[in-house]
Scaffold this active site. Structure first.
Site, short mmCIF file in Angstrom:
data_model
loop_
_atom_site.label_atom_id
_atom_site.label_comp_id
_atom_site.label_asym_id
_atom_site.label_seq_id
_atom_site.Cartn_x
_atom_site.Cartn_y
_atom_site.Cartn_z
N LYS A 148 0.88 -1.19 0.00
CA LYS A 148 0.00 0.00 0.00
C LYS A 148 0.91 1.23 0.00
O LYS A 148 1.41 1.65 1.04
CB LYS A 148 -0.86 -0.04 1.26
CG LYS A 148 -2.19 0.70 1.21
CD LYS A 148 -2.19 2.09 0.67
CE LYS A 148 -2.29 3.15 1.75
NZ LYS A 148 -1.85 4.47 1.28
N GLY A 173 6.42 4.97 8.48
CA GLY A 173 5.59 6.17 8.48
C GLY A 173 5.66 6.85 9.82
O GLY A 173 6.68 6.76 10.52
N SER A 174 4.57 7.50 10.19
CA SER A 174 4.61 8.35 11.38
C SER A 174 4.17 7.59 12.64
O SER A 174 3.49 6.56 12.56
CB SER A 174 3.69 9.55 11.17
OG SER A 174 2.37 9.11 11.04
N THR A 190 0.22 7.12 13.10
CA THR A 190 -0.35 6.04 12.27
C THR A 190 0.08 4.68 12.80
O THR A 190 -0.72 3.73 12.81
CB THR A 190 0.11 6.20 10.80
OG1 THR A 190 -0.21 7.51 10.35
CG2 THR A 190 -0.57 5.19 9.89
N ALA A 191 1.32 4.58 13.28
CA ALA A 191 1.80 3.31 13.82
C ALA A 191 0.93 2.85 15.00
O ALA A 191 0.64 1.66 15.16
CB ALA A 191 3.25 3.44 14.25
N CYS A 243 13.46 11.03 7.35
CA CYS A 243 13.22 10.60 8.73
C CYS A 243 14.47 10.70 9.58
O CYS A 243 14.41 10.96 10.77
CB CYS A 243 12.69 9.17 8.73
SG CYS A 243 13.79 8.02 7.89
P1 NAD Z 1 1.93 8.32 7.51
O1 NAD Z 1 2.04 7.65 8.81
O2 NAD Z 1 0.91 9.41 7.38
O3 NAD Z 1 1.59 7.28 6.34
C1 NAD Z 1 2.41 6.18 5.99
C2 NAD Z 1 1.58 5.14 5.26
O4 NAD Z 1 0.57 4.63 6.10
C3 NAD Z 1 0.84 5.68 4.03
O5 NAD Z 1 0.87 4.70 3.02
C4 NAD Z 1 -0.56 5.89 4.55
O6 NAD Z 1 -1.54 5.84 3.54
C5 NAD Z 1 -0.70 4.70 5.47
N1 NAD Z 1 -1.75 4.84 6.47
C6 NAD Z 1 -2.21 5.97 7.05
N2 NAD Z 1 -3.20 5.67 7.94
C7 NAD Z 1 -3.35 4.33 7.93
C8 NAD Z 1 -4.20 3.42 8.63
N3 NAD Z 1 -5.10 3.82 9.52
N4 NAD Z 1 -4.06 2.10 8.38
C9 NAD Z 1 -3.14 1.67 7.50
N5 NAD Z 1 -2.34 2.49 6.79
C10 NAD Z 1 -2.43 3.80 7.01
O7 NAD Z 1 3.38 8.87 7.18
P2 NAD Z 1 3.82 9.80 5.98
O8 NAD Z 1 3.34 11.18 6.26
O9 NAD Z 1 3.46 9.15 4.69
O10 NAD Z 1 5.41 9.74 6.13
C11 NAD Z 1 6.13 10.58 6.97
C12 NAD Z 1 6.55 9.85 8.23
O11 NAD Z 1 7.28 8.68 7.90
C13 NAD Z 1 7.48 10.67 9.11
O12 NAD Z 1 7.12 10.53 10.45
C14 NAD Z 1 8.84 10.04 8.84
O13 NAD Z 1 9.78 10.23 9.87
C15 NAD Z 1 8.47 8.60 8.68
N6 NAD Z 1 9.53 7.87 7.96
C16 NAD Z 1 10.28 6.96 8.66
C17 NAD Z 1 11.31 6.27 8.02
C18 NAD Z 1 12.16 5.27 8.74
O14 NAD Z 1 12.82 4.49 8.10
N7 NAD Z 1 12.17 5.27 10.07
C19 NAD Z 1 11.55 6.50 6.66
C20 NAD Z 1 10.79 7.44 5.99
C21 NAD Z 1 9.76 8.11 6.65
#
Ligand code: NAD
Length: 487
Positions: free
Chosen positions: A180, A233-234, A237-238, A288
């Site tokens: 996704k 991701g963030s 969301t996690a 990140c």
């Molecule tokens: P996000 O958490 O908004 O989204 C990430 C993904 O999760 C997207 O595909 C989104 O559609 C999906 N998502 C959102 N809500 C969901 C749900 N309820 N259920 C399932 N999937 C869902 O993050 P973002 O804004 O796309 O990315 C930025 C974040 O990612 C920042 O916090 C950044 O630090 C982090 N990041 C971390 C790393 C790492 O390796 N640690 C690398 C890159 C980015």
């Protein structure tokens, strides 16, 4: 229309499920962050698409698992060959979709996409072995067995790069995949799906479903047939994903955000320190791992700040397709407003913004100027929250102990950069920093053999080398007795 032309590439706007293109009745709009150009209407999935993608991946699993590492490796290498053959197209496509530099997509990112796939294919063949050891004459035989369907969630800041960190080991481990991609950057995943077909990947082994996280993403996470959930991701969301995964006890791997320190000790090479600090603006701060809190020893703070200012003033912001551009736009209006919101609130609090602090009016659109906040109030939002934009904070310290306490003083623990001229001192400080990766006198050196991930709220688990397989595979020990044999 089911295909769109972007940067000369034909990209299908539909999902990729069981080796077929599948459209949804609803769509979402995709625009380029470079100049807000309309790119296309993309199929917007939900429960039905998530269910059918997982069903396809589940059906494809036994045959893919049975192929073994060598059989899978041949196909994975063919996919990598096709990534290399289409490198320029992928680089241009990704730049149009996410606004990161074309020059880095060409020279760094897309070659690494191919490497991600090759590396994990080869690791499964050559490195996934554990010495057999004995317990009272019984042999312990350890294996990494395919586990089932892996759901992969990726952000928009390095779409195909981060996706293939997961796709590579998941497929090499014998799992089948439902990806996704982030809704702001769906295009490279769709193009990649076509390459997997050309490479002869069996139908259903790799699936892509597009749409919003709260819709198709949530439906996918809740599916009881998943063996693994891997999410980058963030933190907010996690937490939502962890709650949903708990219902089925699906194992999760989380790579999350950060507010990493960039520590400049008193004995640092100031030029190197300033260069590394200015690099934290790379990708317009949408990294990140960025060391967004620059911590400098008080005695060298003025000299360091002067060099930093000199180097930062040379950053060229502009169209990411130009070779001479150093940083481009923010990904999306929503994100731009979020970044601007952080800076506006810092201004309202009276924080000392000594550089940038506003949109780049000359460029307009989604371009925000590289920004520096000097000596922010400890504990204030700008120095504790992840902005994920071109916003750095600079603070001073008077001892190594204070630097360590400040460095470790957030809820995150993704990375730390440490600049020092003394090995022993650097070693002593590095040992006390809490983060998944510490870079000493360098930044962004990443070997796929090394563990990668976050401590504290920056993640759960590690990726890289065998660590990736420890997650995607079912690690098994077969204990064989010396007795009971008839031959
Ligand atoms: P996000 O958490 O908004 O989204 C990430 C993904 O999760 C997207 O595909 C989104 O559609 C999906 N998502 C959102 N809500 C969901 C749900 N309820 N259920 C399932 N999937 C869902 O993050 P973002 O804004 O796309 O990315 C930025 C974040 O990612 C920042 O916090 C950044 O630090 C982090 N990041 C971390 C790393 C790492 O390796 N640690 C690398 C890159 C980015």
């Amino acid at each position: 229309m089911s295909t769109i032309e972007v940067a000369g590439a034909q990209v299908d706007t539909r999902h990729w499920i069981n080796g077929q293109r599948v459209a949804s009745s609803e769509t979402f709009t995709n625009t380029s962050p470079i100049d807000s150009t309309f790119l296309g209407e993309i199929s917007r999935g939900g429960q039905a698409e998530a269910d059918s993608a997982v069903a396809a991946a589940k059906a494809a699993f036994p045959a893919w698992a049975a192929l073994g590492p060598k059989g899978r490796g041949e196909i994975l290498h063919r996919i990598a060959d096709l990534v290399e053959a289409n490198l320029e197209t992928l680089a241009q496509l990704e730049t149009m979709d996410n606004g990161s530099l074309l020059r880095s997509h060409r020279r760094g990112v897309m070659p690494r996409v191919a490497m991600n796939i090759r590396f994990f294919a080869d690791w499964a063949i050559n490195e996934l072995h554990h010495e057999v050891f004995e317990t009272r004459g019984h042999s312990n035989n350890i294996s990494w067995d395919p586990s089932g369907v892996a759901a992969l969630f990726t952000p928009w800041n390095a779409p195909l790069m981060l996706a293939t960190w997961k796709i590579g080991p998941a497929l090499a481990a014998g799992d089948t995949v439902v990806l996704k991609p982030a809704e702001w950057t769906p295009l490279s995943a769709s193009y990649f799906a076509d390459l997997t077909k050309q490479a002869g990947l069996p139908d259903g082994v790799f699936n892509v479903i597009q749409g919003y996280g709260r819709e198709v993403g949530a439906a996918l996470v809740a599916n009881p047939d998943l063996a693994r959930i891997s999410f980058t991701g963030s933190v907010p969301t996690a937490k939502v994903i962890a709650r949903a995964a708990a219902d089925n006890l699906t194992p999760v791997s989380f790579e999350l955000g950060g507010k990493s320190p960039c520590i400049v000790l008193e004995d640092a090479d100031l030029d190197l320190a300033a260069t590394l600090a200015v690099e934290q603006y790379d990708n317009a701060g949408q990294v990140c791992l960025s060391g967004t809190r620059i911590l400098v020893h008080e005695n060298i703070a003025d000299a360091f700040a002067e060099r930093f200012r000199e180097k930062a003033s040379q950053i060229k912001q502009g169209d990411p397709r130009d070779e001479s551009t150093d940083i481009g736009p923010q990904i999306h209006q929503v994100h731009f407003d979020r970044v601007k919101g952080f800076v506006d609130r810092a201004k309202a609090e009276g924080q000392n913004i000594v550089m940038g602090g506003e949109p780049n009016e000359e460029l307009g659109g989604l371009y925000f100027k590289p920004t520096l906040v000097k000596n922010p109030t400890p504990g204030s939002e700008i120095v504790t929250s992840e902005v994920f934009g071109p916003v750095l904070c600079m603070q001073t310290f008077t001892s190594d102990e204070e630097a360590i306490a400040m460095a470790n003083g957030t809820e995150f623990g993704l990375a730390a950069i440490l600049v020092s001229g003394n090995r022993e001192r650097a070693d002593r400080v590095a040992k006390q920093l809490v983060a998944g990766t510490i870079w000493v006198n360098c930044f962004f050196v990443r070997d796929l053999k090394a563990p990668f991930g976050g401590s504290k709220k920056s993640g759960i688990g590690r990726e890289g080398g065998t660590w990736s397989f420890d997650f995607y595979a079912d690690v098994k020990n077969t204990v064989v007795s010396p007795t009971g044999w008839k031959e």
